[in-house]
Design an enzyme around this catalytic site. Structure first.
Site, PDB file in Angstrom:
ATOM      1  N   ASP A   1     -31.964 -25.505  13.043  1.00  0.00           N
ATOM      2  CA  ASP A   1     -31.687 -24.445  12.072  1.00  0.00           C
ATOM      3  C   ASP A   1     -30.188 -24.396  11.800  1.00  0.00           C
ATOM      4  OD1 ASP A   1     -31.421 -22.183  10.559  1.00  0.00           O
ATOM      5  OD2 ASP A   1     -32.272 -20.802  12.022  1.00  0.00           O
TER       6      ASP A   1
ATOM      7  N   GLU B   1     -34.971 -17.304  15.010  1.00  0.00           N
ATOM      8  CA  GLU B   1     -35.198 -17.996  13.741  1.00  0.00           C
ATOM      9  C   GLU B   1     -35.885 -19.356  13.913  1.00  0.00           C
ATOM     10  OE1 GLU B   1     -31.310 -17.909  12.027  1.00  0.00           O
ATOM     11  OE2 GLU B   1     -31.440 -15.791  11.486  1.00  0.00           O
TER      12      GLU B   1
ATOM     13  N   LYS C   1     -23.012 -10.655   8.219  1.00  0.00           N
ATOM     14  CA  LYS C   1     -23.979 -10.740   9.312  1.00  0.00           C
ATOM     15  C   LYS C   1     -23.277 -11.003  10.643  1.00  0.00           C
ATOM     16  CE  LYS C   1     -28.052 -13.428  10.768  1.00  0.00           C
ATOM     17  NZ  LYS C   1     -29.031 -14.460  10.362  1.00  0.00           N
TER      18      LYS C   1
ATOM     19  N   ASP D   1     -36.043 -12.832   6.679  1.00  0.00           N
ATOM     20  CA  ASP D   1     -34.977 -13.705   7.163  1.00  0.00           C
ATOM     21  C   ASP D   1     -33.681 -13.191   6.556  1.00  0.00           C
ATOM     22  OD1 ASP D   1     -33.238 -15.694   7.904  1.00  0.00           O
ATOM     23  OD2 ASP D   1     -34.050 -17.214   6.542  1.00  0.00           O
TER      24      ASP D   1
END
Length: 620
Positions: free
Chosen positions: A213, A187, A82, A18
């Site tokens: 999430d 995810e 990211k 992750d």
């Protein structure tokens, strides 16, 4: 730090990663124990900060070491990167993020955003993929140390909002780090596998599960149907620019204004060091407010000698972020709407990400589902995604006979619908959202044009029924077309074909049905890394990590030498103290004998015998 080696069948170790905006987590499935273990890094932590730092005097710093020095080296410490891979410098989202980052981002070749940093007194321009690769190399090294074997295979997770370019860029980062990507999975889907996957539950009851999430830089939701250990994805939705870092940002803005009002510090927003320290304090306060009704903010010498002391209450924090919290609920509502499922038919809500601990968000989720207690709390939210990815990695390398589980690995899908602007401005969808690629689709589209012998075909990505409200990918011009049949010759019948190959490159072909004239254009092939660039980045990453390994070896050797020196010094000091105590005793005895005018010869001889015995004991 060691772990028992546990290779999957065939001798291959595969891990689930992750790779988060703020923190990263890695898991491995232990076949002998039938469960997932979270891999402990070299600092003994279960999660690693997604942070990389450069300096003029030290080697590359990754993870906690980089985070710990961020306040004194803000412009060369990179976190939250990211959001960069797969984007363009001109993207509005990138320009918005640049206002929050202390490090500098500039435009590179092909409008690619590049991070500017100074390393060992040399200016470097690095792609977001390179920063991610440096973090992945550390993750790989920690995993190999923990597992006692070489790690080359991984399943990686991505937000549901990632487009094809971002997924390709993520794969490029893994290639630079020397890791083979077994599969890419959303995810929220990975989190669902962790809770209900093949290795956990096998009940026959059908459950509708919402996975919520909330990461550091994004919000995602997925609606899944689970029955007899099989998982089907019904709908996904997400916001690529909404997460825990945005909540921190609201607090930072609040305290910057407070500093201006109370201390007259108008320039605090221009001090990268002050902002980094303030943001770190705000992040810690956010964590505290999940379990307490107030949190202190205490920063010594924040700016120009000002010791900043203040507090923030949970109510204040919620007021600052009310609109953002409401936006967090939108992906959940969209999932239910897309799947045409009534909220009363949802059985469980799975929470993923540290920010899901915020009480207000949990309260809003309960209210969304009419006050029902649906929230699952039996897995750490920070670890759920990595656990699910580890299960999927084990399923791939061991060839577990459960195709439904393996089908969840979305190595390549279209995250949004792709189409063109048809007559009247409507969005004519040619490739729907979540279509597996490679894929080829063709449609006959009625197009309007004011030009008598040509037509421009805009290509869009998005879900809005009005084409111009979606993201424009580019325009394809088709010349020498038929003059048209309606409204003075303005409408043409054009055959439009979308072809996306396995690498995610889309070719749009347009052909006029009357004249047979055709043209084509490639999309989503710019700004990506070539094979040569990946090889160059891999070499540079290896060089950085070699410097890091050399520095680590030097530090370890230095620590061993210092430890030996300190042990010897303590031993000598102990012996010196013992000698000093003995000398002090002798001096005292000499003084007593000198002053003794009454003791008998017998007493003196007895004292002499005792002294001789003590002397022989010391000598022995």
């Amino acid at each position: 730090m060691t772990g028992t080696g546990d290779q999957q069948e065939g001798g291959t170790i595969a891990i689930g990663i992750d790779l988060g905006t703020s923190w990263s987590c890695v898991g491995v499935y232990r076949h002998r124990h039938g469960r997932v273990e979270i891999i402990i890094n070299e600092q003994g932590s279960r999660t690693t900060p997604s942070c990389v730092a450069f300096s003029d005097t030290e080697s590359l710093l990754v993870g906690e070491a980089a985070l710990n020095q961020a306040a004194r080296n803000p412009t060369n410490t990179v976190s939250g990167a990211k959001r960069l891979p797969g984007r363009r410098f001109s993207d509005a989202s990138v320009r918005s993020d640049m206002n929050l980052w202390p490090f500098k981002v500039v435009a590179g070749r092909g409008d690619k955003p590049m991070i500017a940093a100074s390393h060992r007194r040399r200016q470097k321009l690095l792609a977001g993929e390179e920063i991610a690769a440096m973090l992945l190399v550390k993750i790989k090294r920690d995993a190999e140390s923990y597992l006692g074997g070489t790690v080359t295979n991984a399943v990686v997770t991505v937000p549901v909002s990632f487009d094809v370019l971002q997924r390709r860029a993520t794969k490029d980062a893994f290639a630079v780090a020397g890791l083979d990507v077994l599969g890419v999975v959303h995810e929220p889907v990975a989190a669902a596998v962790a809770y209900y996957g093949l290795f956990h539950e096998s009940g026959t009851e059908t459950k509708n599960v919402v996975v919520f999430d909330l990461g550091g830089g994004h919000t995602s939701a997925a609606l899944l149907t689970i029955s007899a250990g099989k998982i089907a994805v019904e709908a996904t939705a997400g916001d690529a620019h909404l997460g825990g870092e945005d909540f921190d940002g609201r607090m930072v803005e609040h305290f910057v204004e407070q500093l201006k009002t109370e201390y007259g510090k108008e320039d605090v927003g221009r001090s990268a060091r002050a902002l980094v320290r303030l943001r770190a304090a705000c992040e810690q306060a956010k964590r505290t407010l999940s379990s307490s009704t107030w949190a202190p903010i205490e920063i010594d010498c924040l700016l120009e000698g000002v010791d900043f002391r203040t507090t923030i209450t949970r109510d204040q924090f919620e007021d600052l972020n009310t609109d953002l919290f409401c936006r967090c609920m939108e992906p959940v509502k969209k999932c239910l709407s897309d799947a045409k499922l009534d909220r009363s038919n949802v059985h469980d809500v799975v929470l993923v990400g540290g920010s899901t601990r915020i009480p207000c968000l949990r309260r809003m989720l309960r209210d969304l589902f009419d006050g029902k207690e649906l929230l699952r709390k039996d897995i750490n939210p920070e670890e759920a995604v990595a656990r699910g990815a580890a299960i999927l990695a084990a399923a791939v390398v061991s060839r577990v006979p459960d195709s439904d589980l393996l089908d969840l690995i979305l190595s390549d899908t279209t995250p949004r619908s792709l189409g063109v602007e048809a007559a009247g401005g409507a969005m004519a969808v040619i490739i729907p959202k979540n279509s597996t690629i490679p894929i080829r689709r063709e449609q006959i589209i009625a197009l309007h044009s004011q030009e008598p012998t040509s037509v421009v075909i805009p290509v869009f990505e998005g879900e809005n029924p009005i084409a111009r409200e979606n993201s424009l990918l580019g325009e394809l011009k088709l010349s020498a077309v038929h003059r048209g049949t309606q409204r003075g010759g303005s409408e043409r019948q054009v055959s439009v074909c979308f072809d996306i190959d396995a690498d995610g490159v889309m070719t749009v072909n347009a052909r006029d049905r009357a004249t047979k004239n055709a043209n084509q254009m490639k999309f989503m092939d710019k700004g990506q890394l070539s094979k040569q660039e990946i090889e160059r980045m891999a070499e540079e990453a290896a060089e950085y990590m070699a410097q890091d390994a050399e520095n680590r070896d030097r530090v370890n050797a230095k620590n061993l030498l210092e430890e030996c020196l300190y042990v010897k010094r303590r031993k000598i000091e102990a012996e010196r103290k013992k000698a000093n105590d003995a000398l002090s005793g002798l001096e005292q005895m000499i003084q007593q004998v000198d002053n003794d005018q009454v003791s008998s010869a017998k007493k003196f001889r007895e004292d002499l015998e005792v002294l001789m015995v003590e002397g022989s004991t010391v000598a022995g």
